[in-house]
Design a protein around this motif. Structure first.
Motif, short mmCIF file in Angstrom:
data_model
loop_
_atom_site.label_atom_id
_atom_site.label_comp_id
_atom_site.label_asym_id
_atom_site.label_seq_id
_atom_site.Cartn_x
_atom_site.Cartn_y
_atom_site.Cartn_z
N UNK A 177 7.08 15.66 39.96
CA UNK A 177 5.66 15.29 39.89
C UNK A 177 5.35 14.86 38.45
N UNK A 178 4.93 13.61 38.29
CA UNK A 178 4.49 13.14 36.96
C UNK A 178 2.98 13.34 36.88
N UNK A 179 2.54 14.15 35.90
CA UNK A 179 1.11 14.37 35.74
C UNK A 179 0.56 13.47 34.64
N UNK A 180 -0.02 12.38 35.05
CA UNK A 180 -0.64 11.46 34.08
C UNK A 180 -2.15 11.42 34.31
N UNK A 181 -2.71 12.59 34.66
CA UNK A 181 -4.14 12.65 35.03
C UNK A 181 -5.03 12.78 33.80
N UNK A 182 -4.94 11.81 32.90
CA UNK A 182 -5.80 11.83 31.72
C UNK A 182 -6.87 10.76 31.88
N UNK A 183 -8.11 11.12 31.62
CA UNK A 183 -9.19 10.13 31.73
C UNK A 183 -9.42 9.43 30.42
N UNK A 184 -8.37 8.83 29.86
CA UNK A 184 -8.49 8.22 28.53
C UNK A 184 -8.67 6.71 28.64
N UNK A 185 -9.57 6.18 27.82
CA UNK A 185 -9.74 4.73 27.78
C UNK A 185 -8.79 4.07 26.78
#
Ligand code: FAD
Ligand code: MLT
Ligand code: ZN
Length: 472
Positions: A177-185
Protein backbone atom coordinates in the motif's frame (compact mmCIF):
# COMPACT_ATOMS: atom_id res chain seq x y z
CA UNK A 1 -4.70 -23.03 -9.78
CA UNK A 2 -8.16 -21.43 -9.88
CA UNK A 3 -9.41 -23.57 -6.98
CA UNK A 4 -6.28 -22.67 -4.97
CA UNK A 5 -7.02 -18.99 -5.66
CA UNK A 6 -10.65 -19.31 -4.57
CA UNK A 7 -9.68 -21.22 -1.40
CA UNK A 8 -7.10 -18.58 -0.50
CA UNK A 9 -9.31 -15.59 -1.27
CA UNK A 10 -11.87 -17.13 1.08
CA UNK A 11 -9.40 -16.38 3.87
CA UNK A 12 -9.46 -12.66 2.93
CA UNK A 13 -13.13 -11.98 2.14
CA UNK A 14 -16.37 -13.43 3.53
CA UNK A 15 -18.20 -15.67 1.05
CA UNK A 16 -20.89 -13.08 0.19
CA UNK A 17 -18.15 -10.84 -1.22
CA UNK A 18 -16.73 -13.53 -3.52
CA UNK A 19 -19.10 -13.89 -6.45
CA UNK A 20 -18.61 -17.08 -8.43
CA UNK A 21 -22.09 -17.97 -9.72
CA UNK A 22 -22.87 -16.82 -13.24
CA UNK A 23 -26.01 -15.03 -12.13
CA UNK A 24 -24.12 -13.04 -9.49
CA UNK A 25 -21.19 -12.25 -11.77
CA UNK A 26 -23.19 -11.20 -14.84
CA UNK A 27 -23.85 -7.54 -13.86
CA UNK A 28 -20.08 -6.97 -13.64
CA UNK A 29 -19.10 -8.52 -16.94
CA UNK A 30 -20.61 -6.21 -19.59
CA UNK A 31 -19.70 -2.56 -20.04
CA UNK A 32 -22.22 0.32 -20.14
CA UNK A 33 -22.28 0.42 -23.94
CA UNK A 34 -22.78 -3.37 -24.12
CA UNK A 35 -19.85 -3.51 -26.45
CA UNK A 36 -17.68 -5.84 -24.37
CA UNK A 37 -18.68 -8.92 -22.38
CA UNK A 38 -16.07 -10.99 -20.60
CA UNK A 39 -15.83 -13.92 -18.21
CA UNK A 40 -14.33 -13.98 -14.74
CA UNK A 41 -13.12 -16.60 -12.32
CA UNK A 42 -14.71 -14.45 -9.60
CA UNK A 43 -15.91 -10.94 -8.87
CA UNK A 44 -14.39 -9.73 -5.60
CA UNK A 45 -15.85 -6.99 -3.41
CA UNK A 46 -13.24 -5.83 -0.86
CA UNK A 47 -14.10 -3.39 1.94
CA UNK A 48 -10.75 -1.62 2.44
CA UNK A 49 -7.20 -1.12 1.17
CA UNK A 50 -5.84 -3.89 3.40
CA UNK A 51 -8.17 -6.41 1.75
CA UNK A 52 -7.29 -5.08 -1.71
CA UNK A 53 -3.58 -5.46 -0.89
CA UNK A 54 -4.06 -9.03 0.35
CA UNK A 55 -6.00 -9.92 -2.82
CA UNK A 56 -3.33 -8.44 -5.09
CA UNK A 57 -0.59 -10.29 -3.15
CA UNK A 58 -2.55 -13.48 -3.76
CA UNK A 59 -2.92 -12.58 -7.45
CA UNK A 60 0.86 -12.10 -7.68
CA UNK A 61 1.49 -15.42 -5.93
CA UNK A 62 -0.91 -17.34 -8.18
CA UNK A 63 -0.23 -15.30 -11.33
CA UNK A 64 -3.88 -14.30 -11.58
CA UNK A 65 -4.77 -11.20 -13.57
CA UNK A 66 -6.96 -8.64 -11.82
CA UNK A 67 -9.30 -6.14 -13.48
CA UNK A 68 -10.11 -3.15 -11.23
CA UNK A 69 -13.66 -1.87 -11.62
CA UNK A 70 -15.67 1.12 -10.43
CA UNK A 71 -19.07 1.99 -11.90
CA UNK A 72 -18.27 0.18 -15.19
CA UNK A 73 -19.39 3.23 -17.18
CA UNK A 74 -16.11 3.63 -19.08
CA UNK A 75 -16.32 3.82 -22.86
CA UNK A 76 -13.18 1.85 -23.74
CA UNK A 77 -13.77 -1.60 -22.21
CA UNK A 78 -11.09 -0.98 -19.58
CA UNK A 79 -13.05 -2.49 -16.70
CA UNK A 80 -14.32 -5.57 -18.56
CA UNK A 81 -12.34 -8.81 -18.17
CA UNK A 82 -11.25 -10.87 -21.16
CA UNK A 83 -12.92 -14.12 -22.27
CA UNK A 84 -10.50 -16.54 -20.64
CA UNK A 85 -12.50 -16.89 -17.41
CA UNK A 86 -9.17 -16.76 -15.55
CA UNK A 87 -9.15 -13.09 -14.57
CA UNK A 88 -10.74 -11.74 -11.41
CA UNK A 89 -12.76 -8.52 -11.32
CA UNK A 90 -12.07 -6.36 -8.28
CA UNK A 91 -15.01 -4.02 -7.86
CA UNK A 92 -14.48 -1.21 -5.34
CA UNK A 93 -18.10 -0.23 -4.69
CA UNK A 94 -18.01 -1.21 -1.00
CA UNK A 95 -15.17 1.26 -0.43
CA UNK A 96 -17.42 4.32 -0.38
CA UNK A 97 -16.48 6.23 2.77
CA UNK A 98 -15.65 9.92 2.86
CA UNK A 99 -12.75 10.02 5.32
CA UNK A 100 -12.58 13.78 5.86
CA UNK A 101 -13.62 17.15 4.49
CA UNK A 102 -10.79 19.49 5.48
CA UNK A 103 -12.42 22.91 5.45
CA UNK A 104 -9.25 24.93 6.01
CA UNK A 105 -7.32 23.04 3.33
CA UNK A 106 -10.33 22.96 0.96
CA UNK A 107 -9.89 19.24 0.29
CA UNK A 108 -11.80 16.01 0.61
CA UNK A 109 -10.22 12.63 1.43
CA UNK A 110 -12.33 9.75 0.24
CA UNK A 111 -12.33 6.10 -0.81
CA UNK A 112 -12.23 5.02 -4.44
CA UNK A 113 -15.75 3.57 -4.50
CA UNK A 114 -17.53 6.87 -3.74
CA UNK A 115 -20.08 7.67 -6.46
CA UNK A 116 -19.34 11.01 -8.12
CA UNK A 117 -22.81 12.47 -7.58
CA UNK A 118 -22.73 11.61 -3.88
CA UNK A 119 -19.41 13.47 -3.58
CA UNK A 120 -20.93 16.54 -5.26
CA UNK A 121 -23.94 16.36 -2.90
CA UNK A 122 -21.95 15.80 0.29
CA UNK A 123 -19.52 18.64 -0.45
CA UNK A 124 -22.33 21.02 -1.48
CA UNK A 125 -23.94 20.46 1.94
CA UNK A 126 -20.80 22.07 3.38
CA UNK A 127 -20.76 24.95 0.91
CA UNK A 128 -18.14 23.47 -1.41
CA UNK A 129 -18.14 22.70 -5.09
CA UNK A 130 -16.58 19.45 -6.28
CA UNK A 131 -16.40 20.49 -9.92
CA UNK A 132 -16.02 17.16 -11.74
CA UNK A 133 -19.28 16.64 -13.62
CA UNK A 134 -20.25 14.16 -16.34
CA UNK A 135 -23.28 12.34 -17.67
CA UNK A 136 -22.48 9.13 -15.78
CA UNK A 137 -22.09 10.88 -12.41
CA UNK A 138 -24.96 8.90 -10.86
CA UNK A 139 -22.99 5.65 -11.22
CA UNK A 140 -19.30 6.29 -11.97
CA UNK A 141 -16.90 6.26 -9.00
CA UNK A 142 -14.03 8.54 -8.10
CA UNK A 143 -11.52 5.67 -8.44
CA UNK A 144 -12.72 5.15 -12.03
CA UNK A 145 -12.66 8.90 -12.68
CA UNK A 146 -9.06 9.05 -11.48
CA UNK A 147 -8.04 5.92 -13.35
CA UNK A 148 -9.42 7.34 -16.62
CA UNK A 149 -8.53 10.96 -15.82
CA UNK A 150 -12.12 11.80 -16.73
CA UNK A 151 -13.00 15.19 -18.19
CA UNK A 152 -16.66 16.23 -18.43
CA UNK A 153 -18.28 19.62 -18.64
CA UNK A 154 -16.28 21.76 -16.19
CA UNK A 155 -12.75 21.19 -17.50
CA UNK A 156 -12.64 24.62 -19.10
CA UNK A 157 -12.63 26.27 -15.67
CA UNK A 158 -11.45 23.61 -13.19
CA UNK A 159 -9.39 21.15 -15.24
CA UNK A 160 -9.80 17.38 -15.58
CA UNK A 161 -9.69 14.82 -12.76
CA UNK A 162 -5.88 14.93 -12.69
CA UNK A 163 -5.98 18.66 -12.00
CA UNK A 164 -8.34 18.10 -9.08
CA UNK A 165 -6.25 15.41 -7.42
CA UNK A 166 -3.70 16.20 -4.71
CA UNK A 167 -2.99 12.78 -3.23
CA UNK A 168 -3.60 9.07 -3.66
CA UNK A 169 -3.51 5.78 -1.82
CA UNK A 170 -2.62 2.97 -4.19
CA UNK A 171 -2.16 -0.79 -3.95
CA UNK A 172 0.80 -1.75 -6.10
CA UNK A 173 1.17 -4.85 -8.28
CA UNK A 174 3.19 -6.41 -5.45
CA UNK A 175 0.32 -5.90 -3.00
CA UNK A 176 2.01 -3.05 -1.09
CA UNK A 177 0.00 0.00 0.00
CA UNK A 178 1.51 3.33 -1.08
CA UNK A 179 0.21 6.11 1.15
CA UNK A 180 0.40 9.34 -0.81
CA UNK A 181 -2.63 10.90 0.91
CA UNK A 182 -1.17 14.38 1.29
CA UNK A 183 -3.34 17.38 0.47
CA UNK A 184 -0.41 19.45 -0.76
CA UNK A 185 -0.56 21.95 -3.59
CA UNK A 186 3.20 21.80 -3.92
CA UNK A 187 5.42 18.74 -3.58
CA UNK A 188 8.52 18.45 -5.73
CA UNK A 189 10.06 15.40 -4.13
CA UNK A 190 11.19 13.69 -7.31
CA UNK A 191 9.04 11.71 -9.76
CA UNK A 192 5.33 12.41 -9.50
CA UNK A 193 3.91 9.01 -8.62
CA UNK A 194 0.40 10.41 -8.26
CA UNK A 195 0.40 11.60 -11.85
CA UNK A 196 1.66 8.20 -12.99
CA UNK A 197 -1.32 6.41 -11.48
CA UNK A 198 -3.92 8.99 -12.57
CA UNK A 199 -5.03 8.01 -16.07
CA UNK A 200 -3.32 4.59 -15.94
CA UNK A 201 -6.67 2.75 -16.15
CA UNK A 202 -5.83 0.14 -13.54
CA UNK A 203 -2.69 -1.06 -15.34
CA UNK A 204 -0.12 0.26 -12.84
CA UNK A 205 -1.88 0.13 -9.47
CA UNK A 206 -5.26 0.00 -7.79
CA UNK A 207 -6.40 3.36 -6.45
CA UNK A 208 -8.05 2.84 -3.06
CA UNK A 209 -8.40 6.45 -1.85
CA UNK A 210 -7.66 10.04 -2.88
CA UNK A 211 -7.38 13.61 -1.67
CA UNK A 212 -9.25 15.94 -4.03
CA UNK A 213 -9.50 19.74 -4.28
CA UNK A 214 -12.67 21.59 -3.36
CA UNK A 215 -13.81 25.05 -4.47
CA UNK A 216 -16.27 27.58 -3.09
CA UNK A 217 -19.81 26.89 -4.32
CA UNK A 218 -20.86 29.56 -6.87
CA UNK A 219 -23.90 31.54 -5.80
CA UNK A 220 -25.08 32.58 -9.24
CA UNK A 221 -25.17 30.68 -12.49
CA UNK A 222 -26.60 31.66 -15.88
CA UNK A 223 -27.03 29.25 -18.74
CA UNK A 224 -27.76 30.09 -22.35
CA UNK A 225 -28.21 28.31 -25.67
CA UNK A 226 -27.02 30.15 -28.75
CA UNK A 227 -27.13 29.40 -32.47
CA UNK A 228 -24.03 29.62 -34.64
CA UNK A 229 -23.70 28.94 -38.34
CA UNK A 230 -20.18 27.52 -38.48
CA UNK A 231 -17.20 26.45 -36.37
CA UNK A 232 -15.10 29.53 -37.17
CA UNK A 233 -17.71 31.82 -35.57
CA UNK A 234 -18.17 29.36 -32.70
CA UNK A 235 -14.48 29.60 -31.86
CA UNK A 236 -14.56 33.38 -32.19
CA UNK A 237 -17.51 33.29 -29.77
CA UNK A 238 -15.53 31.15 -27.33
CA UNK A 239 -12.64 33.62 -27.50
CA UNK A 240 -15.02 36.52 -26.93
CA UNK A 241 -16.45 34.81 -23.82
CA UNK A 242 -12.96 33.99 -22.57
CA UNK A 243 -11.91 37.61 -22.91
CA UNK A 244 -15.02 39.17 -21.40
CA UNK A 245 -16.04 36.61 -18.77
CA UNK A 246 -12.55 35.17 -18.01
CA UNK A 247 -12.84 32.67 -15.12
CA UNK A 248 -16.63 33.07 -14.91
CA UNK A 249 -16.94 30.95 -18.05
CA UNK A 250 -17.58 27.42 -16.71
CA UNK A 251 -19.18 25.66 -19.67
CA UNK A 252 -18.95 25.83 -23.46
CA UNK A 253 -20.51 22.76 -25.10
CA UNK A 254 -21.28 22.24 -28.78
CA UNK A 255 -24.10 20.19 -30.36
CA UNK A 256 -24.61 19.86 -34.09
CA UNK A 257 -28.02 19.82 -35.72
CA UNK A 258 -27.57 16.09 -36.49
CA UNK A 259 -26.85 15.31 -32.80
CA UNK A 260 -29.95 17.13 -31.63
CA UNK A 261 -32.11 15.51 -34.34
CA UNK A 262 -31.11 12.12 -32.91
CA UNK A 263 -31.97 13.38 -29.41
CA UNK A 264 -35.40 14.49 -30.52
CA UNK A 265 -36.02 11.19 -32.29
CA UNK A 266 -35.56 9.26 -29.03
CA UNK A 267 -36.60 11.93 -26.52
CA UNK A 268 -39.32 14.01 -28.20
CA UNK A 269 -39.65 16.25 -25.14
CA UNK A 270 -36.07 17.44 -25.67
CA UNK A 271 -36.76 19.78 -28.56
CA UNK A 272 -34.20 22.52 -29.15
CA UNK A 273 -35.71 25.84 -27.93
CA UNK A 274 -33.70 27.66 -30.62
CA UNK A 275 -35.72 28.14 -33.79
CA UNK A 276 -34.94 26.78 -37.26
CA UNK A 277 -32.57 23.92 -36.36
CA UNK A 278 -29.31 25.90 -36.50
CA UNK A 279 -26.20 24.02 -37.68
CA UNK A 280 -24.58 24.46 -34.25
CA UNK A 281 -26.24 24.92 -30.87
CA UNK A 282 -23.85 26.09 -28.16
CA UNK A 283 -24.56 25.71 -24.45
CA UNK A 284 -22.74 28.35 -22.42
CA UNK A 285 -22.65 28.66 -18.65
CA UNK A 286 -21.29 31.51 -16.49
CA UNK A 287 -20.84 31.02 -12.74
CA UNK A 288 -19.87 33.52 -10.09
CA UNK A 289 -19.71 34.30 -6.43
CA UNK A 290 -21.30 37.69 -6.90
CA UNK A 291 -24.97 38.60 -7.30
CA UNK A 292 -27.22 37.04 -9.96
CA UNK A 293 -27.73 40.47 -11.49
CA UNK A 294 -24.01 40.98 -12.06
CA UNK A 295 -23.58 37.73 -14.02
CA UNK A 296 -26.79 38.20 -15.98
CA UNK A 297 -25.74 41.68 -17.03
CA UNK A 298 -22.35 40.39 -18.12
CA UNK A 299 -23.93 37.55 -20.10
CA UNK A 300 -26.37 39.86 -21.84
CA UNK A 301 -23.65 42.31 -22.79
CA UNK A 302 -21.47 39.56 -24.29
CA UNK A 303 -24.44 38.14 -26.22
CA UNK A 304 -25.27 41.60 -27.53
CA UNK A 305 -21.72 42.01 -28.78
CA UNK A 306 -21.88 38.55 -30.36
CA UNK A 307 -25.13 39.41 -32.17
CA UNK A 308 -23.73 42.70 -33.40
CA UNK A 309 -20.59 41.10 -34.78
CA UNK A 310 -22.64 38.37 -36.47
CA UNK A 311 -21.21 35.48 -34.44
CA UNK A 312 -24.62 34.25 -33.28
CA UNK A 313 -28.05 34.30 -34.88
CA UNK A 314 -30.28 33.38 -31.93
CA UNK A 315 -30.05 32.98 -28.15
CA UNK A 316 -32.22 31.80 -25.27
CA UNK A 317 -31.18 32.54 -21.69
CA UNK A 318 -32.57 30.08 -19.15
CA UNK A 319 -35.03 32.00 -17.00
CA UNK A 320 -34.86 29.64 -14.03
CA UNK A 321 -32.97 26.64 -12.68
CA UNK A 322 -35.36 24.13 -14.21
CA UNK A 323 -34.89 25.59 -17.71
CA UNK A 324 -31.10 25.65 -17.20
CA UNK A 325 -31.28 21.97 -16.19
CA UNK A 326 -33.33 21.20 -19.29
CA UNK A 327 -30.57 22.71 -21.48
CA UNK A 328 -27.99 20.50 -19.75
CA UNK A 329 -30.27 17.45 -20.06
CA UNK A 330 -30.53 18.06 -23.77
CA UNK A 331 -26.74 18.04 -24.00
CA UNK A 332 -26.30 14.97 -21.79
CA UNK A 333 -29.03 12.96 -23.49
CA UNK A 334 -27.12 12.77 -26.78
CA UNK A 335 -25.11 9.84 -25.39
CA UNK A 336 -28.32 8.13 -24.31
CA UNK A 337 -29.97 8.79 -27.67
CA UNK A 338 -27.00 7.22 -29.39
CA UNK A 339 -27.22 4.17 -27.14
CA UNK A 340 -30.91 3.78 -28.04
CA UNK A 341 -30.21 4.20 -31.74
CA UNK A 342 -27.61 1.41 -31.85
CA UNK A 343 -23.92 0.77 -31.40
CA UNK A 344 -22.24 3.83 -32.91
CA UNK A 345 -18.56 4.26 -33.65
CA UNK A 346 -17.13 6.60 -31.05
CA UNK A 347 -14.30 9.09 -31.40
CA UNK A 348 -13.24 11.10 -28.39
CA UNK A 349 -10.65 13.43 -29.83
CA UNK A 350 -8.93 16.73 -29.07
CA UNK A 351 -7.77 19.17 -31.70
CA UNK A 352 -6.03 22.51 -31.10
CA UNK A 353 -8.78 25.13 -31.37
CA UNK A 354 -6.90 26.82 -34.20
CA UNK A 355 -7.28 23.65 -36.35
CA UNK A 356 -10.78 22.62 -35.31
CA UNK A 357 -12.57 24.28 -38.21
CA UNK A 358 -10.25 22.63 -40.73
CA UNK A 359 -10.62 19.26 -38.98
CA UNK A 360 -14.41 19.29 -39.09
CA UNK A 361 -14.71 20.59 -42.64
CA UNK A 362 -12.22 18.10 -44.09
CA UNK A 363 -13.26 15.08 -42.04
CA UNK A 364 -16.97 15.67 -42.71
CA UNK A 365 -16.24 15.95 -46.43
CA UNK A 366 -14.15 12.77 -46.58
CA UNK A 367 -16.60 10.82 -44.41
CA UNK A 368 -19.69 11.80 -46.39
CA UNK A 369 -17.97 11.10 -49.71
CA UNK A 370 -16.85 7.63 -48.61
CA UNK A 371 -20.06 6.67 -46.76
CA UNK A 372 -23.06 8.35 -48.41
CA UNK A 373 -25.95 8.94 -46.01
CA UNK A 374 -23.76 8.53 -42.93
CA UNK A 375 -24.78 10.40 -39.76
CA UNK A 376 -22.03 12.36 -38.03
CA UNK A 377 -23.09 12.78 -34.40
CA UNK A 378 -20.58 15.47 -33.58
CA UNK A 379 -20.86 17.18 -30.20
CA UNK A 380 -18.71 17.79 -27.16
CA UNK A 381 -16.69 19.99 -24.92
CA UNK A 382 -15.73 22.54 -27.55
CA UNK A 383 -14.17 24.85 -24.99
CA UNK A 384 -11.53 22.12 -24.47
CA UNK A 385 -11.16 21.37 -28.19
CA UNK A 386 -12.73 17.98 -27.35
CA UNK A 387 -15.13 16.53 -29.93
CA UNK A 388 -17.21 13.38 -29.65
CA UNK A 389 -17.10 12.83 -33.39
CA UNK A 390 -19.35 9.77 -33.40
CA UNK A 391 -20.50 7.94 -36.49
CA UNK A 392 -23.83 6.21 -37.04
CA UNK A 393 -24.76 4.39 -40.26
CA UNK A 394 -27.40 5.80 -42.59
CA UNK A 395 -30.94 5.88 -41.18
CA UNK A 396 -32.62 2.49 -41.41
CA UNK A 397 -29.48 0.48 -42.13
CA UNK A 398 -28.14 -2.49 -40.18
CA UNK A 399 -25.78 -1.16 -37.49
CA UNK A 400 -24.07 -4.46 -36.86
CA UNK A 401 -23.29 -5.09 -40.53
CA UNK A 402 -22.14 -1.50 -41.05
CA UNK A 403 -19.84 -1.53 -38.04
CA UNK A 404 -18.42 -4.94 -38.86
CA UNK A 405 -17.49 -3.84 -42.37
CA UNK A 406 -16.42 -0.27 -41.64
CA UNK A 407 -15.24 0.15 -38.07
CA UNK A 408 -11.53 0.00 -38.86
CA UNK A 409 -11.53 2.28 -41.93
CA UNK A 410 -13.82 4.80 -40.22
CA UNK A 411 -11.44 5.03 -37.24
CA UNK A 412 -8.46 5.24 -39.58
CA UNK A 413 -10.03 8.06 -41.56
CA UNK A 414 -10.76 10.09 -38.41
CA UNK A 415 -7.42 9.38 -36.74
CA UNK A 416 -5.45 10.31 -39.88
CA UNK A 417 -7.16 13.72 -39.80
CA UNK A 418 -6.51 14.00 -36.05
CA UNK A 419 -2.85 13.35 -36.70
CA UNK A 420 -2.71 15.94 -39.50
CA UNK A 421 -4.12 18.48 -37.05
CA UNK A 422 -1.70 17.50 -34.27
CA UNK A 423 -4.53 16.26 -32.05
CA UNK A 424 -5.07 13.26 -29.78
CA UNK A 425 -7.13 10.10 -30.37
CA UNK A 426 -8.27 10.05 -26.74
CA UNK A 427 -9.22 13.27 -25.02
CA UNK A 428 -10.99 12.05 -21.88
CA UNK A 429 -12.29 8.48 -22.21
CA UNK A 430 -8.91 6.74 -22.07
CA UNK A 431 -7.61 3.78 -24.06
CA UNK A 432 -8.77 0.53 -22.41
CA UNK A 433 -8.98 -2.28 -24.94
CA UNK A 434 -10.83 -0.19 -27.55
CA UNK A 435 -7.85 1.98 -28.48
CA UNK A 436 -4.97 -0.38 -27.74
CA UNK A 437 -4.03 -0.56 -31.43
CA UNK A 438 -4.80 3.11 -31.95
CA UNK A 439 -2.40 4.07 -29.16
CA UNK A 440 0.32 1.88 -30.64
CA UNK A 441 -0.17 3.52 -34.03
CA UNK A 442 -0.58 7.13 -32.92
CA UNK A 443 1.35 7.69 -29.70
CA UNK A 444 4.72 7.62 -31.43
CA UNK A 445 7.37 4.92 -31.11
CA UNK A 446 9.43 6.58 -28.38
CA UNK A 447 6.44 7.43 -26.18
CA UNK A 448 4.95 3.95 -26.63
CA UNK A 449 8.23 2.25 -25.65
CA UNK A 450 8.51 4.51 -22.58
CA UNK A 451 4.98 3.58 -21.55
CA UNK A 452 5.80 -0.11 -21.89
CA UNK A 453 8.96 0.39 -19.82
CA UNK A 454 6.89 2.00 -17.04
CA UNK A 455 4.40 -0.87 -17.15
CA UNK A 456 7.20 -3.48 -16.98
CA UNK A 457 8.85 -1.66 -14.08
CA UNK A 458 5.72 -1.36 -11.98
CA UNK A 459 3.96 -4.59 -12.95
CA UNK A 460 6.62 -7.03 -14.18
CA UNK A 461 4.25 -10.01 -13.90
CA UNK A 462 1.64 -8.18 -15.99
CA UNK A 463 -1.19 -9.01 -13.63
CA UNK A 464 -2.84 -5.57 -13.39
CA UNK A 465 -5.45 -5.20 -16.13
CA UNK A 466 -3.28 -6.83 -18.81
CA UNK A 467 -3.75 -5.89 -22.49
CA UNK A 468 -5.39 -2.62 -21.64
CA UNK A 469 -3.66 0.67 -22.64
CA UNK A 470 -0.37 -1.11 -23.57
CA UNK A 471 0.49 -4.75 -24.17
CA UNK A 472 3.88 -5.92 -22.89
P1 FAD B 1 -14.94 1.98 -14.82
O1 FAD B 1 -15.65 2.01 -16.10
O2 FAD B 1 -15.36 0.95 -13.83
O3 FAD B 1 -13.37 1.79 -15.09
C1 FAD B 1 -12.69 2.58 -16.01
C2 FAD B 1 -11.21 2.22 -16.03
O4 FAD B 1 -10.61 2.55 -14.78
C3 FAD B 1 -10.94 0.73 -16.21
O5 FAD B 1 -9.74 0.57 -16.91
C4 FAD B 1 -10.77 0.20 -14.79
O6 FAD B 1 -9.98 -0.95 -14.74
C5 FAD B 1 -10.10 1.38 -14.12
N1 FAD B 1 -10.44 1.54 -12.71
C6 FAD B 1 -11.67 1.71 -12.16
N2 FAD B 1 -11.55 1.90 -10.83
C7 FAD B 1 -10.23 1.84 -10.55
C8 FAD B 1 -9.47 1.97 -9.35
N3 FAD B 1 -10.05 2.21 -8.18
N4 FAD B 1 -8.13 1.84 -9.43
C9 FAD B 1 -7.52 1.62 -10.61
N5 FAD B 1 -8.19 1.47 -11.77
C10 FAD B 1 -9.52 1.60 -11.73
N6 FAD B 1 -16.14 10.37 -19.47
C11 FAD B 1 -15.57 11.59 -19.52
O7 FAD B 1 -14.36 11.71 -19.35
N7 FAD B 1 -16.32 12.70 -19.78
C12 FAD B 1 -17.65 12.66 -19.98
O8 FAD B 1 -18.27 13.67 -20.22
C13 FAD B 1 -18.28 11.38 -19.90
N8 FAD B 1 -19.60 11.28 -20.07
C14 FAD B 1 -20.19 10.06 -19.96
C15 FAD B 1 -21.58 9.97 -20.10
C16 FAD B 1 -22.20 8.73 -19.98
C17 FAD B 1 -23.70 8.65 -20.11
C18 FAD B 1 -21.43 7.57 -19.74
C19 FAD B 1 -22.08 6.22 -19.62
C20 FAD B 1 -20.06 7.65 -19.61
C21 FAD B 1 -19.42 8.89 -19.72
N9 FAD B 1 -18.04 9.01 -19.58
C22 FAD B 1 -17.46 10.24 -19.65
C23 FAD B 1 -17.20 7.81 -19.42
C24 FAD B 1 -17.07 7.30 -17.96
O9 FAD B 1 -18.14 7.67 -17.17
C25 FAD B 1 -15.80 7.80 -17.29
O10 FAD B 1 -14.71 7.24 -17.97
C26 FAD B 1 -15.67 7.47 -15.81
O11 FAD B 1 -14.54 8.15 -15.30
C27 FAD B 1 -15.49 5.98 -15.52
O12 FAD B 1 -15.69 5.74 -14.13
P2 FAD B 1 -16.15 4.30 -13.63
O13 FAD B 1 -16.16 4.31 -12.14
O14 FAD B 1 -17.39 3.87 -14.27
O15 FAD B 1 -14.92 3.41 -14.14
C1 MLT C 1 -20.23 13.21 -23.19
O1 MLT C 1 -19.49 14.20 -23.15
O2 MLT C 1 -21.47 13.30 -23.13
C2 MLT C 1 -19.60 11.83 -23.37
O3 MLT C 1 -18.27 11.89 -22.96
C3 MLT C 1 -19.64 11.57 -24.84
C4 MLT C 1 -19.98 10.38 -25.58
O4 MLT C 1 -21.04 9.77 -25.36
O5 MLT C 1 -19.24 10.03 -26.53
ZN1 ZN D 1 -17.44 13.98 -23.05
Amino acid sequence: MSQIFLDEVGKILSPQYILVNDQDKTPYLTDWRKRYTGKALAVLLPANAVEVAAIVKLCAKTNTAVVPQGGHTGFCGGATPDNSGKQVVLNLKRMNQIREIDVANQTISLEAGCILQSIQDKTAEQGFLFPLSLGAEGSCMIGGNLATNAGGTNVLRYGNTRDLCLGLEVVTAQGEIWNGMKGLRKDNTGYDLRDLFVGSEGTLGIITAAVMKLYPLPISQWTTLVATQDIASTIALLNLFQQRATSLLTGFEMMTHESLALNEKHFPNMANPLKGNPPYTILIELSDHESEAHVKQLLESILEEAFESGLISDAVIASNLSQANSFWHMREHITLAQAQEGANLKHDITIPLSSLDRFIQETDKLMRAKYPGIRIINFGHLGDGNLHYNIAPPEGSDFKAFNLANEKPVHELVYAQVELCNGSISAEHGVGQLKLDGLRAHKGEVAHELMKAVKRALDPQNILNPHKVVSI
